[in-house]
Enzyme design. Structure first.
Site, PDB file in Angstrom:
ATOM      1  N   CYS A  67      69.312 -28.045 -32.360  1.00  0.00           N
ATOM      2  CA  CYS A  67      69.907 -28.984 -33.292  1.00  0.00           C
ATOM      3  C   CYS A  67      70.046 -30.340 -32.626  1.00  0.00           C
ATOM      4  O   CYS A  67      69.700 -30.525 -31.465  1.00  0.00           O
ATOM      5  CB  CYS A  67      71.286 -28.492 -33.748  1.00  0.00           C
ATOM      6  N   GLY A 108      66.027 -31.298 -36.146  1.00  0.00           N
ATOM      7  CA  GLY A 108      66.538 -30.462 -37.217  1.00  0.00           C
ATOM      8  C   GLY A 108      66.104 -30.959 -38.571  1.00  0.00           C
ATOM      9  O   GLY A 108      66.443 -32.068 -38.972  1.00  0.00           O
ATOM     10  N   ASN A 182      75.166 -27.878 -30.418  1.00  0.00           N
ATOM     11  CA  ASN A 182      73.760 -27.566 -30.159  1.00  0.00           C
ATOM     12  C   ASN A 182      73.713 -26.608 -28.986  1.00  0.00           C
ATOM     13  O   ASN A 182      74.154 -26.945 -27.882  1.00  0.00           O
ATOM     14  CB  ASN A 182      72.976 -28.839 -29.836  1.00  0.00           C
ATOM     15  N   GLY A 183      73.205 -25.405 -29.186  1.00  0.00           N
ATOM     16  CA  GLY A 183      73.110 -24.435 -28.109  1.00  0.00           C
ATOM     17  C   GLY A 183      73.356 -23.025 -28.588  1.00  0.00           C
ATOM     18  O   GLY A 183      73.222 -22.721 -29.773  1.00  0.00           O
ATOM     19  N   TYR A 338      58.443 -30.048 -25.540  1.00  0.00           N
ATOM     20  CA  TYR A 338      58.234 -30.042 -26.981  1.00  0.00           C
ATOM     21  C   TYR A 338      59.296 -30.770 -27.790  1.00  0.00           C
ATOM     22  O   TYR A 338      58.974 -31.607 -28.622  1.00  0.00           O
ATOM     23  CB  TYR A 338      58.154 -28.589 -27.471  1.00  0.00           C
TER      24      TYR A 338
END
Length: 629
Positions: A67, A108, A182-183, A338
């Protein structure tokens, strides 16, 4: 601009006013919509999903997916009064800083949300499934009043249709807390047990983000104070980091107090902070997943949040402190391969320069492999978009012409994060179209950032052959991905990874290529380490199966894979619509509080709120601003 990390307590929350004393309440209400422009942009392209499709039923992993998080605190709530108020800024797009969450859209594409804090510590929320532009229009932005706010974007996984799937999350006690995460946490069973049996806090979903929010809230609750100070917050975060194991980069907001940015002790997920001069004096602050947001919003002095560090930001200033025990610093290598934008800098490493180096080092390996195979390459072609930088460097190293052989349809999302093999396969053809003259009669080297399931790679190889390529060599900027990711990237189970239990020759056969060339592990690490020698290691668990946090054993991975594989997701999606809606499980997609106007914070947008009923919770939780508020 930032504190030295001494942790000197700031004034209690009661002393941090939401506006200057000489600003009238009416003026404050009329102008606090200004913060909303920081989260929204009108330049994002629309990603179309079939309405009501089963794609949106959440997966069962209980994990937070990749995210993007964003937090902003304006020193002066009237800072943008001379431009356009929130909704007009969005529609007219004539304000230079009107970008916000769209700068994190690549992290996201499935859901977006924003919660702001206005006069008296009141929260205003808009969140729903869709791209940033899908979620935020003039009507919804007009309801986002406030001088500080937290935003979030979430990428699509199998199962994310309910509006509750979007972040930020909210809990009303104590003090009113909002969290964007995020995680992924890896010790969720023990956390859930603690919250149930000891803390007696209601947990509504299987979201690890909801667990983290409640652990933090419980730690603050233990102070027993009417008003807390920064020392209390640092202590609560320290205890939370000891309790929660895994990867996380979070931005939280305490009602009427300020913004808090913090990062896991291993620094796996990225996070940074930046400043700019306020329009009427003082300093504006921002925290975000990537530095590109700071650049786009006119902020400077970007500084990474260090592993185990917390940054508390109020209108009085910012204070930083390392609150977690010393652990091995290991940022996620896949950010550089990426996920991150090439114009970002993460932990002092330019993503663009790291990808350049990946291409050069891959060129060394490719030269040796081509000689061994007795092959001569006529042209190097990247698979858009992430691999372009590396492909160009590889071509230059080999002295081979570089060509753009695929045209990308930018209205289709990133296929790596598409749920389900069938959809991923279809979207490859929708997303890319080959230019025949660049392939016909040639031996082509295709360069991609990585090979995960092999679905995309197989389709692309076939596309090249369909337009006349004589031979197709496939080069990957990353080593073979053979292991599950447990730190916030929704990779499939090991058995669905094309490199699992396969040799390089077998992988080539599987995707239909004449030869597959992988980056060497040491070269991948070298490509980033050369740009910041202070980082001694990276999380490369998807390549080598070594999990930096510990606590990841065979039983954990087996359970994870049973929940993550496509068959499990498809089985879940096969349930009836009503049943699936009421058995929502998952990760950073979040708890039900905030899904409608009956529970928690309702949405401030006519797009996502109930349409035929008055809001019942103007005084409890977050309500819908479009209900006449």
């Amino acid at each position: 601009m930032f504190g030295s990390g001494s942790g000197r307590p700031r004034p209690d929350r009661a002393e941090v006013q939401p506006a200057d004393a000489n600003i009238s309440s009416q003026a404050f209400r009329q102008t606090t919509t200004s913060i909303s422009h920081l989260f929204i942009a009108t330049t994002t392209r629309r990603l179309v999903y079939p309405q009501g499709s089963p794609q949106a039923k959440r997966n069962l992993s209980g994990l937070c997916k990749m995210c993007g998080v964003l937090g902003v605190l304006l020193h002066d709530p009237l800072a943008t009064q001379t431009a356009q108020a929130g909704s007009e800024m969005y529609v007219r797009c004539d304000y230079p800083h009107a970008e916000g969450l769209s700068l994190l859209q690549h992290r996201g594409q499935d859901a977006a949300g924003c919660v702001t804090c206005g006069q008296g510590g009141r929260f205003y929320q808009v969140k729903a499934n869709g791209m940033v532009r899908d979620v935020f229009d003039g009507a919804s932005v007009a309801g986002l009043k406030g001088w500080m706010g937290v935003g979030h974007v979430r990428y699509p996984t199998a199962g994310s249709s309910g509006h509750a799937e979007a972040q930020p999350f909210y809990v009303n006690s104590p003090y009113g807390i909002v969290l964007a995460h995020n995680g992924n946490l890896i010790n969720t069973p023990s956390l859930r047990q603690f919250l149930d049996a000891d803390a007696h806090r209601h947990v509504n979903t299987d979201s690890d983000s909801e667990l983290m929010l409640n652990i933090f809230a419980d730690n603050l609750q233990k102070t027993g104070k009417f008003r807390i100070n920064e020392e209390d917050i640092f202590t609560a975060l320290r205890d939370m980091m000891v309790t929660c194991s895994g990867a996380y980069a979070c931005v939280a907001m305490l009602a009427g107090f300020g913004i808090i940015a913090f990062r896991d002790p291993n620094g796996i997920r990225p996070l940074g902070v930046a400043t700019r001069q306020g329009a009427r004096g003082g300093v504006d602050y921002m925290a975000a997943s990537e530095s590109v947001v700071a650049q786009g919003l006119g902020y400077s002095d970007w500084q990474d949040v260090q592993p185990g560090e917390a940054v508390i930001i109020t209108r009085a200033g910012a204070t930083r402190r390392i609150v977690a025990p010393n652990k091995k610093f290991a940022p996620d290598m896949f950010e550089f391969v990426y996920f991150a934008r090439p114009d970002s800098t993460i932990d002092g490493i330019s993503v663009y320069r790291s990808r350049m180096r990946m291409g050069e080092l891959l060129g060394e390996t490719a030269k040796a492999e081509l000689t061994k195979a007795g092959l001569t390459v006529d042209v190097v072609i990247p698979v858009p978009d992430t691999s372009r930088v590396a492909a160009l460097q590889l071509a230059q190293y080999l002295g081979i012409p570089y060509r753009e052989g695929f045209v990308k349809n930018r209205y289709v999302g990133r296929t790596f994060i598409m749920p389900g093999q069938t959809q991923r396969r279809k979207n490859v053809r929708r997303k890319l179209n080959a230019i025949p003259m660049e392939f016909a009669g040639k031996t082509v080297m295709l360069v991609d950032d990585s090979i995960v399931r092999g679905t995309t790679s197989k389709e692309i190889v076939q596309m090249a052959k369909d337009v006349g390529a004589l031979k197709v060599i496939f080069a990957s900027c990353a080593p073979p991905i053979r292991f599950s990711n447990v730190y916030g990237i929704d990779m499939p189970s090991r058995h669905e990874l094309v490199a699992h239990n396969r040799t390089t020759d077998e992988i080539a056969t599987e995707i239909g290529a004449d030869l597959v060339i992988y980056q060497e592990m040491q070269d991948l690490v070298r490509s980033c380490q050369e740009l910041n020698e202070g980082i001694e290691s990276f999380d490369c668990s998807v390549f080598n199966g070594e999990y930096v946090t510990g606590g990841v054993d065979a039983a954990y991975l087996d359970r994870l894979e049973r929940l993550r594989n496509d068959n499990a997701k498809a089985k879940k999606l096969g349930k009836g619509l009503e049943e699936a809606e009421f058995q929502i499980e998952g990760g950073c997609a979040g708890p039900m509080n905030g899904s409608d106007s009956l529970i928690g914070l309702g949405n401030h947008s006519p797009k996502v709120g109930p349409t035929n009923m008055p809001t019942p919770n103007d005084s409890v939780g977050l309500h819908n601003s479009w209900f006449g508020s």
